[in-house]
Design a protein around this motif. Structure first.
Motif, PDB file in Angstrom:
ATOM      1  N   LYS A   1      78.758 -36.638 124.489  1.00  0.00           N
ATOM      2  CA  LYS A   1      79.858 -36.098 123.695  1.00  0.00           C
ATOM      3  C   LYS A   1      79.604 -34.637 123.319  1.00  0.00           C
ATOM      4  CE  LYS A   1      81.235 -40.346 121.217  1.00  0.00           C
ATOM      5  NZ  LYS A   1      82.704 -40.257 121.169  1.00  0.00           N
ATOM      6  N   MET A   2      78.407 -34.138 123.625  1.00  0.00           N
ATOM      7  CA  MET A   2      77.943 -32.869 123.098  1.00  0.00           C
ATOM      8  C   MET A   2      77.472 -31.943 124.218  1.00  0.00           C
ATOM      9  SD  MET A   2      77.359 -31.932 119.767  1.00  0.00           S
ATOM     10  CE  MET A   2      76.927 -33.488 118.973  1.00  0.00           C
ATOM     11  N   PHE A   3      77.834 -30.667 124.104  1.00  0.00           N
ATOM     12  CA  PHE A   3      77.311 -29.656 125.029  1.00  0.00           C
ATOM     13  C   PHE A   3      76.936 -28.436 124.203  1.00  0.00           C
ATOM     14  CE2 PHE A   3      76.690 -26.708 128.344  1.00  0.00           C
ATOM     15  CZ  PHE A   3      76.667 -27.379 129.556  1.00  0.00           C
ATOM     16  N   LEU A   4      75.708 -27.964 124.393  1.00  0.00           N
ATOM     17  CA  LEU A   4      75.215 -26.806 123.659  1.00  0.00           C
ATOM     18  C   LEU A   4      75.037 -25.624 124.600  1.00  0.00           C
ATOM     19  CD1 LEU A   4      73.886 -25.400 121.164  1.00  0.00           C
ATOM     20  CD2 LEU A   4      71.712 -26.388 121.945  1.00  0.00           C
ATOM     21  N   VAL A   5      75.617 -24.488 124.225  1.00  0.00           N
ATOM     22  CA  VAL A   5      75.381 -23.220 124.910  1.00  0.00           C
ATOM     23  C   VAL A   5      74.489 -22.388 123.994  1.00  0.00           C
ATOM     24  CG1 VAL A   5      76.411 -21.120 125.862  1.00  0.00           C
ATOM     25  CG2 VAL A   5      77.628 -23.308 126.053  1.00  0.00           C
ATOM     26  N   PRO A   6      73.180 -22.348 124.260  1.00  0.00           N
ATOM     27  CA  PRO A   6      72.278 -21.579 123.400  1.00  0.00           C
ATOM     28  C   PRO A   6      72.444 -20.079 123.629  1.00  0.00           C
ATOM     29  CG  PRO A   6      71.075 -22.485 125.247  1.00  0.00           C
ATOM     30  CD  PRO A   6      72.474 -23.020 125.362  1.00  0.00           C
TER      31      PRO A   6
ATOM     32  N   MET B   1      83.773 -37.146 114.265  1.00  0.00           N
ATOM     33  CA  MET B   1      83.336 -36.322 113.157  1.00  0.00           C
ATOM     34  C   MET B   1      81.815 -36.185 113.157  1.00  0.00           C
ATOM     35  SD  MET B   1      83.914 -36.864 109.057  1.00  0.00           S
ATOM     36  CE  MET B   1      85.654 -36.422 109.156  1.00  0.00           C
ATOM     37  N   ILE B   2      81.347 -34.978 112.848  1.00  0.00           N
ATOM     38  CA  ILE B   2      79.921 -34.736 112.674  1.00  0.00           C
ATOM     39  C   ILE B   2      79.624 -34.706 111.177  1.00  0.00           C
ATOM     40  CG2 ILE B   2      78.019 -33.125 113.067  1.00  0.00           C
ATOM     41  CD1 ILE B   2      79.473 -32.137 115.537  1.00  0.00           C
ATOM     42  N   ARG B   3      78.633 -35.482 110.777  1.00  0.00           N
ATOM     43  CA  ARG B   3      78.325 -35.592 109.348  1.00  0.00           C
ATOM     44  C   ARG B   3      76.839 -35.370 109.082  1.00  0.00           C
ATOM     45  NH1 ARG B   3      80.485 -40.147 108.492  1.00  0.00           N
ATOM     46  NH2 ARG B   3      82.371 -39.459 107.407  1.00  0.00           N
ATOM     47  N   PHE B   4      76.518 -34.442 108.198  1.00  0.00           N
ATOM     48  CA  PHE B   4      75.165 -34.226 107.688  1.00  0.00           C
ATOM     49  C   PHE B   4      75.076 -34.885 106.313  1.00  0.00           C
ATOM     50  CE2 PHE B   4      74.989 -31.337 111.055  1.00  0.00           C
ATOM     51  CZ  PHE B   4      73.813 -30.594 111.097  1.00  0.00           C
ATOM     52  N   GLU B   5      74.055 -35.714 106.117  1.00  0.00           N
ATOM     53  CA  GLU B   5      73.869 -36.362 104.821  1.00  0.00           C
ATOM     54  C   GLU B   5      72.477 -36.044 104.282  1.00  0.00           C
ATOM     55  OE1 GLU B   5      74.498 -40.493 105.542  1.00  0.00           O
ATOM     56  OE2 GLU B   5      76.689 -40.305 105.671  1.00  0.00           O
ATOM     57  N   ASN B   6      72.427 -35.165 103.287  1.00  0.00           N
ATOM     58  CA  ASN B   6      71.184 -34.811 102.602  1.00  0.00           C
ATOM     59  C   ASN B   6      70.075 -34.432 103.592  1.00  0.00           C
ATOM     60  OD1 ASN B   6      72.331 -35.478 100.032  1.00  0.00           O
ATOM     61  ND2 ASN B   6      71.985 -37.639 100.520  1.00  0.00           N
ATOM     62  N   VAL B   7      70.421 -33.572 104.532  1.00  0.00           N
ATOM     63  CA  VAL B   7      69.491 -33.210 105.601  1.00  0.00           C
ATOM     64  C   VAL B   7      68.463 -32.194 105.116  1.00  0.00           C
ATOM     65  CG1 VAL B   7      69.307 -31.988 107.812  1.00  0.00           C
ATOM     66  CG2 VAL B   7      71.041 -33.769 107.487  1.00  0.00           C
ATOM     67  N   GLY B   8      67.213 -32.463 105.436  1.00  0.00           N
ATOM     68  CA  GLY B   8      66.137 -31.521 105.191  1.00  0.00           C
ATOM     69  C   GLY B   8      65.440 -31.201 106.498  1.00  0.00           C
TER      70      GLY B   8
ATOM     71  N   LEU C   1      77.424 -31.983 104.869  1.00  0.00           N
ATOM     72  CA  LEU C   1      78.685 -31.376 105.315  1.00  0.00           C
ATOM     73  C   LEU C   1      79.381 -32.304 106.296  1.00  0.00           C
ATOM     74  CD1 LEU C   1      78.570 -30.091 108.498  1.00  0.00           C
ATOM     75  CD2 LEU C   1      76.871 -28.664 107.391  1.00  0.00           C
ATOM     76  N   GLU C   2      80.668 -32.042 106.510  1.00  0.00           N
ATOM     77  CA  GLU C   2      81.443 -32.769 107.515  1.00  0.00           C
ATOM     78  C   GLU C   2      82.205 -31.760 108.358  1.00  0.00           C
ATOM     79  OE1 GLU C   2      83.962 -35.636 105.667  1.00  0.00           O
ATOM     80  OE2 GLU C   2      82.311 -37.030 105.226  1.00  0.00           O
ATOM     81  N   LEU C   3      82.258 -32.023 109.655  1.00  0.00           N
ATOM     82  CA  LEU C   3      83.018 -31.190 110.583  1.00  0.00           C
ATOM     83  C   LEU C   3      83.950 -32.104 111.359  1.00  0.00           C
ATOM     84  CD1 LEU C   3      83.502 -28.407 111.909  1.00  0.00           C
ATOM     85  CD2 LEU C   3      81.719 -28.976 113.547  1.00  0.00           C
ATOM     86  N   GLY C   4      85.243 -31.900 111.167  1.00  0.00           N
ATOM     87  CA  GLY C   4      86.237 -32.760 111.797  1.00  0.00           C
ATOM     88  C   GLY C   4      86.483 -32.412 113.250  1.00  0.00           C
TER      89      GLY C   4
ATOM     90  N   ASN D   1      70.083 -37.612 107.292  1.00  0.00           N
ATOM     91  CA  ASN D   1      70.632 -38.180 108.516  1.00  0.00           C
ATOM     92  C   ASN D   1      71.785 -37.329 109.033  1.00  0.00           C
ATOM     93  OD1 ASN D   1      70.977 -40.318 110.504  1.00  0.00           O
ATOM     94  ND2 ASN D   1      72.834 -40.877 109.390  1.00  0.00           N
ATOM     95  N   ILE D   2      71.922 -37.284 110.370  1.00  0.00           N
ATOM     96  CA  ILE D   2      73.068 -36.647 111.010  1.00  0.00           C
ATOM     97  C   ILE D   2      73.737 -37.677 111.909  1.00  0.00           C
ATOM     98  CG2 ILE D   2      73.882 -34.783 112.502  1.00  0.00           C
ATOM     99  CD1 ILE D   2      71.366 -33.234 111.798  1.00  0.00           C
ATOM    100  N   GLU D   3      75.057 -37.795 111.804  1.00  0.00           N
ATOM    101  CA  GLU D   3      75.811 -38.734 112.633  1.00  0.00           C
ATOM    102  C   GLU D   3      76.897 -37.996 113.410  1.00  0.00           C
ATOM    103  OE1 GLU D   3      77.415 -41.854 110.260  1.00  0.00           O
ATOM    104  OE2 GLU D   3      75.476 -42.854 109.955  1.00  0.00           O
ATOM    105  N   VAL D   4      77.096 -38.426 114.635  1.00  0.00           N
ATOM    106  CA  VAL D   4      78.195 -37.957 115.471  1.00  0.00           C
ATOM    107  C   VAL D   4      79.059 -39.166 115.796  1.00  0.00           C
ATOM    108  CG1 VAL D   4      78.857 -36.973 117.689  1.00  0.00           C
ATOM    109  CG2 VAL D   4      76.897 -36.038 116.448  1.00  0.00           C
ATOM    110  N   ASP D   5      80.257 -39.181 115.265  1.00  0.00           N
ATOM    111  CA  ASP D   5      81.168 -40.317 115.445  1.00  0.00           C
ATOM    112  C   ASP D   5      80.485 -41.638 115.098  1.00  0.00           C
ATOM    113  OD1 ASP D   5      83.016 -38.480 116.256  1.00  0.00           O
ATOM    114  OD2 ASP D   5      82.853 -38.922 118.385  1.00  0.00           O
ATOM    115  N   GLY D   6      79.734 -41.628 113.997  1.00  0.00           N
ATOM    116  CA  GLY D   6      79.092 -42.840 113.505  1.00  0.00           C
ATOM    117  C   GLY D   6      77.768 -43.181 114.155  1.00  0.00           C
ATOM    118  N   MET D   7      77.346 -42.412 115.162  1.00  0.00           N
ATOM    119  CA  MET D   7      76.071 -42.665 115.844  1.00  0.00           C
ATOM    120  C   MET D   7      75.004 -41.720 115.327  1.00  0.00           C
ATOM    121  SD  MET D   7      77.338 -43.235 119.798  1.00  0.00           S
ATOM    122  CE  MET D   7      78.484 -41.840 119.753  1.00  0.00           C
TER     123      MET D   7
END
Length: 235
Positions: free
Chosen positions: A76-81, A1-8, A23-26, A58-64
């Motif tokens: 765990k992540m791949f970005l296609v800009p 899960m990707i989690r945003f917590e009060n991100v500025g 937000l959370e993205l499952g 803070n932003i976490e990906v699978d708790g990291m």
């Protein structure tokens, strides 16, 4: 899960892009990310992938924590800009380099994706058009077999046939564990592909829900998006 917590986040001294965004993205979904120009769609993808750092929260990906940029998180992540360049080398040489960073890379899936785009596996990247480069990069991204695949305007530069191939290729590369997040303005290119929708307006999440198969609006994302945004302005 990707989690945003009060991100500025803000670019230098400009107006903040995000303030207290949560937000959370499952997992296991193809999610469309919609929003107006300047709403922060691309910025969100870059923050998720660790290419930009939050100013607060803070932003976490699978708790990291993404800010720590651990190898266990990055692979765990791949970005296609939306805009990118590829080295002027044979595709085989490029793949050797990519595989060093993505231990779950699948040669079988890569070939399947190339076939879906009708691409030659022995091509030279320096001889390709921008549309062909995008197709190759999408194949690499899917074959990297990362848990999270982030795509920013992936159908830009593709012709009508290429857009149809794109939808089929993405579906062929999906698993129950993989999450694909597609940021786009080209809603008609992806509306039959998505099973989840997120709509953002700067620091507000206007919508973050699954798309139901029996929902008529899910087959007309442009109409659905305009209704969501319109209701938010009435509040």
């Amino acid at each position: 899960m990707i989690r945003f917590e009060n991100v500025g986040f803000a670019y230098k001294k400009s107006r903040p892009v995000f303030e207290n965004l949560s937000l959370e993205l499952g997992e296991g979904k193809i999610c469309g990310l919609l929003g107006s120009n300047g709403a922060g769609k691309s910025t969100m993808l870059y923050l998720m992938s660790g290419l930009l750092r939050v100013k607060s929260g803070n932003i976490e990906v699978d708790g990291m924590k993404v800010s720590e940029r651990r190898a266990a998180m990055l692979n765990k992540m791949f970005l296609v800009p939306e805009e990118f360049d590829l080295p002027s080398v044979p595709l085989e040489n490029y793949l050797k380099m990519i595989k060093m960073f993505y231990p779950s890379f699948s040669d079988e899936l890569f070939k399947k994706c190339l076939d879906g785009f009708e691409l030659d596996p022995y091509l030279h990247l320096g001889s390709l058009s921008m549309g062909q480069k995008k197709k190759v990069f999408i194949c690499v991204a899917l074959a990297a077999n990362t848990k999270y695949l982030l795509m920013d305007e992936p159908t830009n530069g593709l012709d009508i046939v290429g857009k149809s191939q794109f939808r089929k290729v993405v579906v062929s590369g999906m698993t129950d564990e993989k999450t694909v997040l597609i940021s786009t303005h080209q809603v008609h290119d992806v509306e039959r592909l998505l099973d989840h929708l997120m709509v953002i307006d700067h620091s507000r999440i206007l919508y973050n829900k699954p798309l139901e198969e029996d929902d008529e609006n899910a087959l007309n994302l442009e109409k659905m998006y305009l209704e969501i945004v319109g209701k938010s302005k009435e509040i």
